[in-house]
Motif scaffolding. Structure first.
Motif, PDB file in Angstrom:
ATOM      1  N   LEU A 196     -46.224  24.254  -5.710  1.00 10.83           N
ATOM      2  CA  LEU A 196     -47.571  24.779  -5.493  1.00 10.83           C
ATOM      3  C   LEU A 196     -48.647  23.731  -5.755  1.00 10.83           C
ATOM      4  O   LEU A 196     -49.734  23.784  -5.173  1.00 10.83           O
ATOM      5  N   GLU A 197     -48.354  22.768  -6.631  1.00 16.55           N
ATOM      6  CA  GLU A 197     -49.338  21.732  -6.955  1.00 16.55           C
ATOM      7  C   GLU A 197     -49.590  20.784  -5.791  1.00 16.55           C
ATOM      8  O   GLU A 197     -50.613  20.098  -5.764  1.00 16.55           O
ATOM      9  N   VAL A 198     -48.667  20.721  -4.840  1.00 17.86           N
ATOM     10  CA  VAL A 198     -48.863  19.854  -3.674  1.00 17.86           C
ATOM     11  C   VAL A 198     -49.009  20.680  -2.399  1.00 17.86           C
ATOM     12  O   VAL A 198     -48.822  20.176  -1.287  1.00 17.86           O
ATOM     13  N   GLY A 199     -49.338  21.951  -2.561  1.00 12.47           N
ATOM     14  CA  GLY A 199     -49.632  22.799  -1.416  1.00 12.47           C
ATOM     15  C   GLY A 199     -48.436  23.268  -0.630  1.00 12.47           C
ATOM     16  O   GLY A 199     -48.543  23.576   0.562  1.00 12.47           O
ATOM     17  N   VAL A 200     -47.284  23.353  -1.276  1.00 14.70           N
ATOM     18  CA  VAL A 200     -46.059  23.794  -0.605  1.00 14.70           C
ATOM     19  C   VAL A 200     -45.632  25.141  -1.180  1.00 14.70           C
ATOM     20  O   VAL A 200     -45.377  25.244  -2.382  1.00 14.70           O
ATOM     21  N   PRO A 201     -45.553  26.200  -0.366  1.00 12.66           N
ATOM     22  CA  PRO A 201     -45.080  27.500  -0.856  1.00 12.66           C
ATOM     23  C   PRO A 201     -43.649  27.396  -1.376  1.00 12.66           C
ATOM     24  O   PRO A 201     -42.841  26.620  -0.845  1.00 12.66           O
ATOM     25  N   LEU A 202     -43.318  28.160  -2.406  1.00 13.29           N
ATOM     26  CA  LEU A 202     -41.984  28.113  -2.993  1.00 13.29           C
ATOM     27  C   LEU A 202     -40.905  28.398  -1.956  1.00 13.29           C
ATOM     28  O   LEU A 202     -39.818  27.793  -1.974  1.00 13.29           O
ATOM     29  N   ALA A 203     -41.198  29.306  -1.015  1.00 10.42           N
ATOM     30  CA  ALA A 203     -40.215  29.662   0.004  1.00 10.42           C
ATOM     31  C   ALA A 203     -39.889  28.503   0.929  1.00 10.42           C
ATOM     32  O   ALA A 203     -38.860  28.517   1.619  1.00 10.42           O
ATOM     33  N   SER A 204     -40.749  27.481   0.973  1.00 16.15           N
ATOM     34  CA  SER A 204     -40.536  26.337   1.868  1.00 16.15           C
ATOM     35  C   SER A 204     -39.780  25.192   1.205  1.00 16.15           C
ATOM     36  O   SER A 204     -39.435  24.212   1.875  1.00 16.15           O
ATOM     37  N   VAL A 205     -39.516  25.305  -0.103  1.00 15.77           N
ATOM     38  CA  VAL A 205     -38.891  24.203  -0.826  1.00 15.77           C
ATOM     39  C   VAL A 205     -37.521  23.868  -0.242  1.00 15.77           C
ATOM     40  O   VAL A 205     -37.193  22.711   0.035  1.00 15.77           O
ATOM     41  N   GLY A 206     -36.686  24.904  -0.057  1.00 14.45           N
ATOM     42  CA  GLY A 206     -35.357  24.670   0.489  1.00 14.45           C
ATOM     43  C   GLY A 206     -35.396  24.048   1.865  1.00 14.45           C
ATOM     44  O   GLY A 206     -34.581  23.180   2.197  1.00 14.45           O
ATOM     45  N   VAL A 207     -36.348  24.473   2.684  1.00 14.16           N
ATOM     46  CA  VAL A 207     -36.494  23.923   4.028  1.00 14.16           C
ATOM     47  C   VAL A 207     -36.849  22.443   3.967  1.00 14.16           C
ATOM     48  O   VAL A 207     -36.254  21.611   4.662  1.00 14.16           O
ATOM     49  N   LEU A 208     -37.812  22.097   3.119  1.00 20.68           N
ATOM     50  CA  LEU A 208     -38.262  20.705   3.032  1.00 20.68           C
ATOM     51  C   LEU A 208     -37.179  19.790   2.470  1.00 20.68           C
ATOM     52  O   LEU A 208     -37.050  18.632   2.897  1.00 20.68           O
ATOM     53  N   LEU A 209     -36.407  20.284   1.499  1.00 16.09           N
ATOM     54  CA  LEU A 209     -35.372  19.455   0.903  1.00 16.09           C
ATOM     55  C   LEU A 209     -34.133  19.344   1.792  1.00 16.09           C
ATOM     56  O   LEU A 209     -33.295  18.467   1.580  1.00 16.09           O
ATOM     57  N   SER A 210     -34.016  20.208   2.771  1.00 13.82           N
ATOM     58  CA  SER A 210     -32.823  20.198   3.620  1.00 13.82           C
ATOM     59  C   SER A 210     -33.074  19.685   5.031  1.00 13.82           C
ATOM     60  O   SER A 210     -32.136  19.240   5.697  1.00 13.82           O
ATOM     61  N   ILE A 211     -34.322  19.716   5.504  1.00  9.70           N
ATOM     62  CA  ILE A 211     -34.571  19.396   6.916  1.00  9.70           C
ATOM     63  C   ILE A 211     -34.188  17.955   7.244  1.00  9.70           C
ATOM     64  O   ILE A 211     -33.692  17.663   8.338  1.00  9.70           O
ATOM     65  N   ASN A 212     -34.367  17.044   6.304  1.00  6.83           N
ATOM     66  CA  ASN A 212     -33.963  15.667   6.562  1.00  6.83           C
ATOM     67  C   ASN A 212     -32.459  15.553   6.753  1.00  6.83           C
ATOM     68  O   ASN A 212     -31.973  14.726   7.525  1.00  6.83           O
ATOM     69  N   ARG A 213     -31.708  16.405   6.074  1.00  9.42           N
ATOM     70  CA  ARG A 213     -30.253  16.393   6.219  1.00  9.42           C
ATOM     71  C   ARG A 213     -29.841  16.954   7.579  1.00  9.42           C
ATOM     72  O   ARG A 213     -28.885  16.480   8.193  1.00  9.42           O
ATOM     73  N   PHE A 214     -30.533  17.986   8.029  1.00  4.39           N
ATOM     74  CA  PHE A 214     -30.236  18.516   9.360  1.00  4.39           C
ATOM     75  C   PHE A 214     -30.535  17.475  10.441  1.00  4.39           C
ATOM     76  O   PHE A 214     -29.806  17.386  11.439  1.00  4.39           O
ATOM     77  N   ILE A 215     -31.587  16.698  10.241  1.00  6.06           N
ATOM     78  CA  ILE A 215     -31.910  15.634  11.184  1.00  6.06           C
ATOM     79  C   ILE A 215     -30.766  14.623  11.239  1.00  6.06           C
ATOM     80  O   ILE A 215     -30.383  14.129  12.313  1.00  6.06           O
ATOM     81  N   ARG A 216     -30.176  14.322  10.090  1.00 11.56           N
ATOM     82  CA  ARG A 216     -29.098  13.340  10.051  1.00 11.56           C
ATOM     83  C   ARG A 216     -27.846  13.825  10.768  1.00 11.56           C
ATOM     84  O   ARG A 216     -27.054  13.012  11.248  1.00 11.56           O
ATOM     85  N   ILE A 217     -27.656  15.136  10.829  1.00 12.70           N
ATOM     86  CA  ILE A 217     -26.511  15.678  11.558  1.00 12.70           C
ATOM     87  C   ILE A 217     -26.552  15.221  13.012  1.00 12.70           C
ATOM     88  O   ILE A 217     -25.531  14.885  13.612  1.00 12.70           O
ATOM     89  N   VAL A 218     -27.743  15.201  13.588  1.00 14.44           N
ATOM     90  CA  VAL A 218     -27.923  14.782  14.972  1.00 14.44           C
ATOM     91  C   VAL A 218     -27.985  13.263  15.089  1.00 14.44           C
ATOM     92  O   VAL A 218     -27.452  12.673  16.040  1.00 14.44           O
TER      93      VAL A 218
END
Length: 389
Positions: free
Chosen positions: A38-60
């Motif tokens: 929340l201190e950097v403007g990221v909703p708690l529900a988005s944390v998992g998405v942000l920490l994982s999206i780079n890994r999904f990119i690497r799959i491709v």
């Protein structure tokens, strides 16, 4: 054609150091974001998405990187990747919304995919690939380890956005090591056009499930475990504890990876792989039994050795070593991405421990399937002349 040990060890070490310095920002995010989003403007529900999206990119991107390395060479791709990685670290400080964060996480995913495979490519040129892979893995983890151990000091003395600017500046030496990489024998051999990702072998399945649990769920929820299942602590303390044990994980990779690679060259990758997986499962069981600190020490100690030697095992399964390495890395990324995403949703879930027990059962079943066929349980402790898994 493999170069002399001196040449290839220097090249793989420089590549690993470039990756080490470039990884500061990403390493800091894992203990920081789940409890400070929340201190950097990221909703708690988005944390998992942000920490994982780079890994999904690497799959491709993993398969694309192998083709790019063959066409443009290891050093060119490494330099471009380092520039992208540093850009992403500074970007975390500038990001003001979820969309910006997603963009910089995508940039990091592409950069890491290229740096990881490129670094392994340099290590596999060595006449003793186990030692080269272990030393390379140890060096590349030294940078993130420093970032994690500095996390409590940075959190106490600087506001979050300033921390990312500092980490970006600390990442600049990565450019020096990338530009110092050799050009001789820089290009890898061409890759045949075929279906890249096949149905996973038992080894790749173990990689997949262990990545879901350890690289994904455990890394994300470790701070939450300390926050909710230990004596009451505040956010800063929970973040500091998570950072410490994640830093310990990096320390194990730095110290134990070279030793694990050295042992694998001498007594067999198979034996080291089996024993480390058994201890990894034991560490997870201890964590879920309530001894979080002791379990984390066992888990991260043996998983660091296992992760370091796995590329050496899979590289011998195909004529093009980097294809096999990239495929195994893709399964690891699929697991880590899925686990990180699931971990984000499990941060506040009462079903966390139940899901982890199920995952441990699946992992243990796969390890037994790998160990028991053929020579039975004796395979776990046998030396054998064949070091391949």
């Amino acid at each position: 054609m493999k170069e002399s040990n001196e040449y290839s060890l220097k090249a793989s070490s420089f590549a690993a150091l470039a990756l080490a310095f470039a990884s500061f920002g990403d390493a800091f995010l894992y203990p920081f974001l789940p409890v400070n989003s929340l201190e950097v403007g990221v909703p708690l529900a988005s944390v998992g998405v942000l920490l994982s999206i780079n890994r999904f990119i690497r799959i491709v991107s993993n398969s694309l990187i192998v083709h790019a390395l063959a066409k443009y060479g290891l050093r060119t791709i490494m330099v471009i990747a380092v520039l992208l990685a540093i850009t992403s670290t500074f970007g975390y400080g500038f990001a003001t919304g979820v969309i910006a964060w997603i963009m910089f996480r995508i940039i990091w995913g592409l950069a890491f995919s290229a740096m990881r495979i490129g670094t392994i490519g340099y290590a596999l040129q060595n006449q003793q690939p186990g030692l080269a892979l272990g030393l390379s893995r140890g060096l590349q983890e030294a940078g993130p380890m420093v970032a994690l151990f500095l996390a409590p000091v940075l959190l106490k003395n600087f506001e979050p956005r300033m921390i990312f600017y500092l980490l970006g500046c600390m990442s600049l030496p990565a450019l020096y090591f990338a530009f110092k990489l050799p050009l001789r024998n820089d290009r890898t051999k061409a890759v045949e056009k075929k279906s890249f990702l096949q149905w996973p072998s038992t080894l790749n399945a173990i990689t997949l499930v262990s990545a879901v649990v350890i690289d994904g769920i455990v890394v994300v929820v470790l701070g939450v475990l300390f926050l909710h299942y230990r004596n009451p602590v505040d956010l800063v303390t929970a973040t500091a504890l998570a950072a410490f044990y994640l830093g310990y994980r990096r320390l194990c990779l730095v110290v134990l990876s070279p030793a694990g690679g050295w042992m694998a060259d001498r007594i067999g990758l198979e034996r080291i792989f089996n024993l480390t997986m058994v201890m990894v499962i034991l560490g997870l069981i201890i964590i879920l039994s309530g001894w979080i600190a002791a379990g984390a020490v066992i888990l991260f100690t043996f998983y660091s050795i296992n992760a370091a030697i796995t590329p050496g095992s899979v590289s011998k399964s195909e004529s093009h070593s980097l294809v096999a390495v990239a495929e195994n890395a893709t399964w690891r990324d699929i697991g880590a991405a899925t686990g990180t995403l699931v971990g984000g949703f499990l941060i506040s879930s009462e079903h966390l421990t139940r899901i982890l027990w199920i995952a441990i059962f699946v992992m243990a079943t796969l390890v037994l399937m790998h160990i028991l066929p053929g020579r039975g349980i004796y395979k776990l402790f046998s030396y054998g002349s064949n070091n391949n898994l």
